[in-house]
Write an enzyme that holds these catalytic residues in place. Structure first.
Site, PDB file in Angstrom:
ATOM      1  N   SER A 401     -10.243   2.513  -9.522  1.00  0.00           N
ATOM      2  CA  SER A 401      -9.901   2.642  -8.113  1.00  0.00           C
ATOM      3  C   SER A 401     -11.148   2.908  -7.297  1.00  0.00           C
ATOM      4  O   SER A 401     -12.046   3.627  -7.726  1.00  0.00           O
ATOM      5  CB  SER A 401      -8.951   3.812  -7.923  1.00  0.00           C
ATOM      6  OG  SER A 401      -7.843   3.639  -8.740  1.00  0.00           O
ATOM      7  N   CYS A 508       0.385   8.631  -5.146  1.00  0.00           N
ATOM      8  CA  CYS A 508      -0.633   8.156  -6.094  1.00  0.00           C
ATOM      9  C   CYS A 508      -0.585   9.021  -7.341  1.00  0.00           C
ATOM     10  O   CYS A 508      -0.501  10.241  -7.242  1.00  0.00           O
ATOM     11  CB  CYS A 508      -2.036   8.320  -5.530  1.00  0.00           C
ATOM     12  SG  CYS A 508      -2.388   7.312  -4.128  1.00  0.00           S
ATOM     13  N   ASP A 553       0.980   3.970  -5.614  1.00  0.00           N
ATOM     14  CA  ASP A 553      -0.077   3.430  -6.453  1.00  0.00           C
ATOM     15  C   ASP A 553      -0.068   4.310  -7.688  1.00  0.00           C
ATOM     16  O   ASP A 553      -0.695   5.364  -7.720  1.00  0.00           O
ATOM     17  CB  ASP A 553      -1.421   3.500  -5.713  1.00  0.00           C
ATOM     18  CG  ASP A 553      -2.528   2.814  -6.506  1.00  0.00           C
ATOM     19  OD1 ASP A 553      -2.239   2.367  -7.641  1.00  0.00           O
ATOM     20  OD2 ASP A 553      -3.657   2.740  -6.012  1.00  0.00           O
ATOM     21  N   TRP A 555       0.343   4.757 -12.113  1.00  0.00           N
ATOM     22  CA  TRP A 555      -0.007   4.155 -13.405  1.00  0.00           C
ATOM     23  C   TRP A 555       0.460   5.075 -14.512  1.00  0.00           C
ATOM     24  O   TRP A 555       0.849   6.205 -14.259  1.00  0.00           O
ATOM     25  CB  TRP A 555      -1.530   3.971 -13.483  1.00  0.00           C
ATOM     26  CG  TRP A 555      -2.254   5.245 -13.409  1.00  0.00           C
ATOM     27  CD1 TRP A 555      -2.595   6.063 -14.447  1.00  0.00           C
ATOM     28  CD2 TRP A 555      -2.683   5.918 -12.219  1.00  0.00           C
ATOM     29  NE1 TRP A 555      -3.215   7.187 -13.980  1.00  0.00           N
ATOM     30  CE2 TRP A 555      -3.289   7.133 -12.623  1.00  0.00           C
ATOM     31  CE3 TRP A 555      -2.634   5.623 -10.859  1.00  0.00           C
ATOM     32  CZ2 TRP A 555      -3.823   8.035 -11.720  1.00  0.00           C
ATOM     33  CZ3 TRP A 555      -3.173   6.526  -9.961  1.00  0.00           C
ATOM     34  CH2 TRP A 555      -3.759   7.716 -10.385  1.00  0.00           C
TER      35      TRP A 555
END
Ligand code: 2AM
Length: 556
Positions: A401, A508, A553, A555
């Site tokens: 990122s 995030c 965002d 993961w």
């Protein structure tokens, strides 16, 4: 040699199949190469059943010809489709995806099967694979075998071989064919050794154009990476066994531009010591100049990696030698084990039997054996290095990122990068602009260990860039304090911001736990303060998402 280039105008995969006598086309929607690898394996498998396969990038062909597949007798289209982000298709499958959505073609008589690659920790698990399977059937296509759903959070390779093991018998039954003879391995590339070659024509790690590292020319992209100087490198966290880096890259004169939320791809190189040990173990001169040439002259893929090159370059820049090898690599290498027990174990690990799976799990995955460890622990295994190079997957770029904002680039010529994504790029890009209230909830383990960018964030709050900074340290006290606990504490204020003041929400971080629990906390806030029922709350945030007011965002 001419750099490999993809044809720009879409060509006809039907004509190509006819011309080259193929009846199985295996399309892949692939971002990091795994779906492509699976497609290659399926196309190769087809030979065992007297069929002829063709791994195919949907981006290179006119997919609206799918309905013509029935012109080829006993034909079938297989799709290996990966899912990204918010249930999106991969870049190379985007056009095909759009076509599926818009078309009303009649796919009657078109045989198909789909294997999806996804990750269960994401909300839209395998959305692309599921959609492809559903849509092709809706259009009248004939599903030869059930949709396979691979889960990268658990074990994608295992899911794939289990699916494959049932898929082929179903195909045999459907077409009335049988497996032909031995499960022997079939080479896809032939070795050419260049004894007398001008070294200027030999690839030394370039992804596309020869000498692109010596003479750097824009535009830069994944095939033509920019050699950026690292101008800053500091560890962000204190202590702990995690390692978070803040890296600054100098992109002066590169003409590279980026936006908040973009990623930078970094090409790794393998450790020279590991490369040398592979060379020693196999007893080869790593500086031999070679090419691996596709035996199938019609294939778009002439070489598995840029050729001519040396084994050393291939093992250093082009091939993944550090990850645990997939089962097909073990299966194909098994023929080179002279000890029958070692050979049997290798074959077993590649089978879908419970015993084989367990062995692969413990001996390869849990023990984290890379190819070198496997070679060292199986002394009778002596594969030719060129076959090994053919089988190993390509080394992939790593994505990080970007934490800086291009908007402040003028003032600061460098770009700051750190894993993982953070709110800084967002904050930097709003700094000095007229925006409403900006509130940050940040969670980490310890105030003194991993409160990343503490100084900057506190400075943002002092300067008023941040209206409010809320920090949750999960391990600084007996009980856990997470960001969602703080959200719940401020529920009145938050509901007012969301419902009356048009607030945008950005989430995030960790997908599996944090993002899900934060989402749930917002439902609860809507229910407790806004008086919505649970169903209404779910609907409310779904609408915010479609309007782009709830972005993630995340993961795993
Ligand atoms: P923990 O590891 O102490 O449980 C960043 O990884 C932070 O996210 C850590 O402080 C971690 O806490 C926290 N975290 C773990 N699970 C979470 C969850 N379900 N919701 C929010 N934060 C979580």
């Amino acid at each position: 040699p001419v750099p490999e280039m993809k044809p720009f105008t879409p060509t006809s995969f039907i004509e190509k199949m006819k011309k080259t006598n193929r009846n199985v086309v295996v399309f892949y929607g692939s971002q990091t190469g795994t779906a492509e690898e699976f497609a290659n394996r399926l196309a190769k498998d087809a030979q065992r059943y007297g069929m002829k396969g063709m791994p195919t990038d949907p981006e290179e062909y006119d997919m609206s010809e799918l309905s013509r597949l029935k012109e080829i007798p006993n034909s079938m289209a297989v799709f290996c489709m990966a899912t990204y982000g918010e249930g999106d298709p991969t870049d190379n499958a985007q056009e095909f995806y759009d076509w599926m959505q818009g078309t009303d073609d009649d796919l009657a008589g078109v045989n198909f099967a789909v294997f999806g690659l996804g990750n269960k920790t994401y909300e839209h698990f395998n959305a692309t694979g599921k959609y492809t399977d559903k849509r092709l059937a809706e259009l009248g296509g004939n599903r030869v075998f059930d949709l396979g759903l691979g889960d990268d959070d658990s074990n994608l390779e295992e899911d794939f071989i289990s699916w494959k093991e049932q898929f082929w018998p179903a195909v045999c039954e459907f077409f009335g064919v049988e497996a032909t003879g031995e499960d022997s391995s079939i080479r896809q590339f032939e070795l050419v050794v260049h004894n007398d070659i001008n070294m200027n024509e030999v690839y030394t790690g370039e992804m596309g154009r020869l000498k692109s590292f010596q003479t750097q020319k824009p535009p830069f992209d994944s095939k033509n990476p920019f050699l950026a100087t690292v101008t800053g490198n500091r560890k962000l966290n204190e202590g702990g066994n995690r390692h978070l880096m803040h890296i600054e890259l100098d992109i002066t004169d590169s003409k590279i531009r980026y936006d908040s939320g973009d990623h930078v791809a970094v090409y790794p190189t393998n450790d020279a010591a590991v490369v040398n040990r592979i060379g020693e173990r196999l007893g080869v001169d790593l500086d031999t100049v070679i090419s691996l040439k596709n035996l199938d002259e019609e294939s778009n893929k002439k070489h598995p990696f840029p050729c001519p090159t040396t084994y050393r370059t291939a093992l250093t820049h082009y091939l993944d030698i550090n990850n645990t090898p997939r089962t097909n690599v073990l299966f194909e290498l098994a023929q080179y084990a002279s000890d029958p027990q070692e050979q049997e174990n290798m074959r077993k690990m590649a089978s879908a039997s419970p015993e084989g799976k367990a062995l692969y799990h413990s001996w390869v995955l849990d023990s984290e054996r890379n190819i070198l460890a496997i070679l060292e622990d199986l002394p009778s295994l002596n594969p030719p290095i060129d076959h090994l190079c053919e089988l190993l997957p390509r080394l992939q770029a790593r994505y990080y990122s970007i934490a800086s904002s291009s908007k402040v680039k003028a003032a600061k010529e460098s770009s700051r990068v750190w894993p993982p994504t953070d709110p800084n790029s967002f904050l930097l890009s709003v700094a000095g602009k007229e925006v409403g209230e900006t509130i940050l909830y940040f969670g980490c383990r310890h105030k003194n260990e991993d409160f990343l960018y503490q100084q900057e964030l506190e400075e943002f709050e002092r300067a008023g860039v941040l209206t409010q900074l809320n920090v949750a340290f999960s391990r600084d006290q007996e009980h856990k304090i997470y960001v969602q606990h703080l959200l719940k504490k401020n529920k009145e204020q938050l509901w007012k911001l969301i419902h009356s003041n048009n607030a945008h929400i950005y989430v995030c971080g960790d997908a599996r736990n944090m993002a899900r629990d934060v989402h749930t906390a917002f439902y609860e806030i809507a229910e407790e303060v806004g008086g919505l029922t649970h169903t209404q709350a779910v609907d409310y945030f779904k609408k915010l998402m479609t309007k782009g007011r709830y972005s993630q965002d995340v993961w795993s």
